[in-house]
Design an enzyme around this catalytic site. Sequence first.
Site, PDB file in Angstrom:
ATOM      1  N   ASP A  73      -1.882  -6.172   8.699  1.00 27.68           N
ATOM      2  CA  ASP A  73      -2.751  -5.053   8.319  1.00 27.68           C
ATOM      3  C   ASP A  73      -4.029  -5.687   7.766  1.00 27.68           C
ATOM      4  O   ASP A  73      -4.020  -6.328   6.718  1.00 27.68           O
ATOM      5  CB  ASP A  73      -2.042  -4.201   7.252  1.00 27.68           C
ATOM      6  CG  ASP A  73      -2.886  -3.004   6.842  1.00 27.68           C
ATOM      7  OD1 ASP A  73      -4.047  -2.906   7.275  1.00 27.68           O
ATOM      8  OD2 ASP A  73      -2.382  -2.164   6.068  1.00 27.68           O
ATOM      9  N   TRP A 106       0.851  -1.201   0.000  1.00 25.07           N
ATOM     10  CA  TRP A 106       0.000   0.000   0.000  1.00 25.07           C
ATOM     11  C   TRP A 106       0.886   1.250   0.000  1.00 25.07           C
ATOM     12  O   TRP A 106       1.866   1.308   0.768  1.00 25.07           O
ATOM     13  CB  TRP A 106      -0.898  -0.038   1.243  1.00 25.07           C
ATOM     14  CG  TRP A 106      -1.813   1.152   1.389  1.00 25.07           C
ATOM     15  CD1 TRP A 106      -2.534   1.767   0.414  1.00 25.07           C
ATOM     16  CD2 TRP A 106      -2.105   1.852   2.606  1.00 25.07           C
ATOM     17  NE1 TRP A 106      -3.259   2.802   0.941  1.00 25.07           N
ATOM     18  CE2 TRP A 106      -3.010   2.879   2.282  1.00 25.07           C
ATOM     19  CE3 TRP A 106      -1.693   1.712   3.930  1.00 25.07           C
ATOM     20  CZ2 TRP A 106      -3.516   3.770   3.235  1.00 25.07           C
ATOM     21  CZ3 TRP A 106      -2.196   2.584   4.876  1.00 25.07           C
ATOM     22  CH2 TRP A 106      -3.099   3.598   4.533  1.00 25.07           C
ATOM     23  N   LYS A 114     -13.989  -0.250   5.124  1.00 23.96           N
ATOM     24  CA  LYS A 114     -14.560  -0.889   3.945  1.00 23.96           C
ATOM     25  C   LYS A 114     -15.680  -1.855   4.307  1.00 23.96           C
ATOM     26  O   LYS A 114     -16.749  -1.825   3.715  1.00 23.96           O
ATOM     27  CB  LYS A 114     -13.474  -1.655   3.187  1.00 23.96           C
ATOM     28  CG  LYS A 114     -12.626  -0.799   2.299  1.00 23.96           C
ATOM     29  CD  LYS A 114     -11.499  -0.164   3.015  1.00 23.96           C
ATOM     30  CE  LYS A 114     -10.591   0.616   2.086  1.00 23.96           C
ATOM     31  NZ  LYS A 114      -9.549   1.322   2.816  1.00 23.96           N
TER      32      LYS A 114
HETATM   33  C1  LMR Z   1      -6.678   2.743  -0.623  1.00 24.70           C
HETATM   34  O1  LMR Z   1      -5.651   2.057  -0.655  1.00 24.70           O
HETATM   35  O2  LMR Z   1      -7.157   3.276  -1.633  1.00 24.70           O
HETATM   36  C2  LMR Z   1      -7.400   2.905   0.674  1.00 24.70           C
HETATM   37  O3  LMR Z   1      -6.793   2.174   1.663  1.00 24.70           O
HETATM   38  C3  LMR Z   1      -7.628   4.315   1.035  1.00 24.70           C
HETATM   39  C4  LMR Z   1      -6.380   5.052   1.397  1.00 24.70           C
HETATM   40  O4  LMR Z   1      -6.392   5.697   2.445  1.00 24.70           O
HETATM   41  O5  LMR Z   1      -5.398   5.016   0.655  1.00 24.70           O
END
Ligand code: LMR
Length: 397
Positions: free
Chosen positions: A211, A130, A246
């Site tokens: 996570d 992420w 979510k």
């Molecule tokens: C995403 O990856 O789009 C979500 O987890 C929202 C974010 O805060 O990035």
Amino acid sequence: MFEHVEMAPADPILGLTEAFKKDPNDKKINLGVGIYKDEHGITPIMEAVKFAEEKLFQREETKGYLPIAGTDDYSIAVQQFLFGADSSIIFSQRAATIHAPGGTGALRMAGELLHKISPKSTLWVSDPTWANHKGIFSAAGLNIKTYPYYDEKTKGFDFEAMIAAIEKIPEGDIVLLHGCCHNPTGVDPTPEQWNAIAQAISDSKLLPLVDFAYQGLAVGIEEDAIGLREIAKLCDTVFVASSFSKNFGLYCERAGALTLVCETPEVTQKVLSQLKTTVRQCYSNPPAHGGLIIATIMNDEKLRTDWEAELAKMRERIQHLRELFVETLKDLGVQQDFSFIKDQKGMFSFSGLTDNQVQQLREKHSIYVVRSGRINVAGMTSSNMPRLCNAIKEVLE
Ligand code: LMR
């Protein structure tokens, strides 16, 4: 003091939403940020959430501060959700949960706590991961390295490479894992692979930090926890950062949690006390509303059943969109194979679109995709599908 301050770059995900909002094209499509949209392109409030809010409104008597860790109702609900209602981890009191402001808040608190307790430990994240993980943990002071995860050639999980890397990580380091619906790839380990990952982490004496932001959006609430439960079975200590943005649609309520499981209840309480000090220094105590909604739903049989049914519908709809996307591209004569998207889980897929193609989608078609090529499948609708797929076809040619 501020004359020489430079502009910070836009956030790779949330910055896209800002640009999307300014785009005057009424046919624009946002596949950037991970939020669920229904067939009308709206992010709905779940009905169970509305009912819980009505209940809360009737009985609310105060807006006084919550305790630093949040309430027990919420903590227990989160632990049952993670480990199963009859888990020995809960009964043995080896787990402690704080209500954190969103999954990001939970991750940052984990980072702060780990840096305080073990400043020399390195945090290992999957490659890719992420976009915000590195920022969160480096801001907390941790050193960050990556382990292999995604196999570009097979568009799948590189299990052997991950295991080989884990075996070489020095004792006492931290491994960040995605509980399910890996963000950004949508590629998850199988239950057998989770077992081997848990064993490797335990053998190497590493701390697993999970996570967990999409529980219930891959296969089902219990099935999606298989990885975490394998880890908790084989490792004495595990940290879990939960997000309920979510699966409860509570994005703006910042409902998250950080759960610590240590070898004994005594160790857990000591670590919790350090975590509470960190919380007090960062944001004092959590926002109440999101946690109250979740605890209300989890502790009411009917609301819980209704919420589970709504969540299942969301999950099934995302799967349907995955299939429709692949079929529509195929029907349009696109040669490139996108069938792997059907097998991936959760909101995201790594589409394989290049940076240049992503730019063209935005500039020529007002279609917003993260630069890495990650697409939010849950942002598609059957009505925007033809426009989306035609645009992809055009930028691929
Ligand atoms: C995403 O990856 O789009 C979500 O987890 C929202 C974010 O805060 O990035």
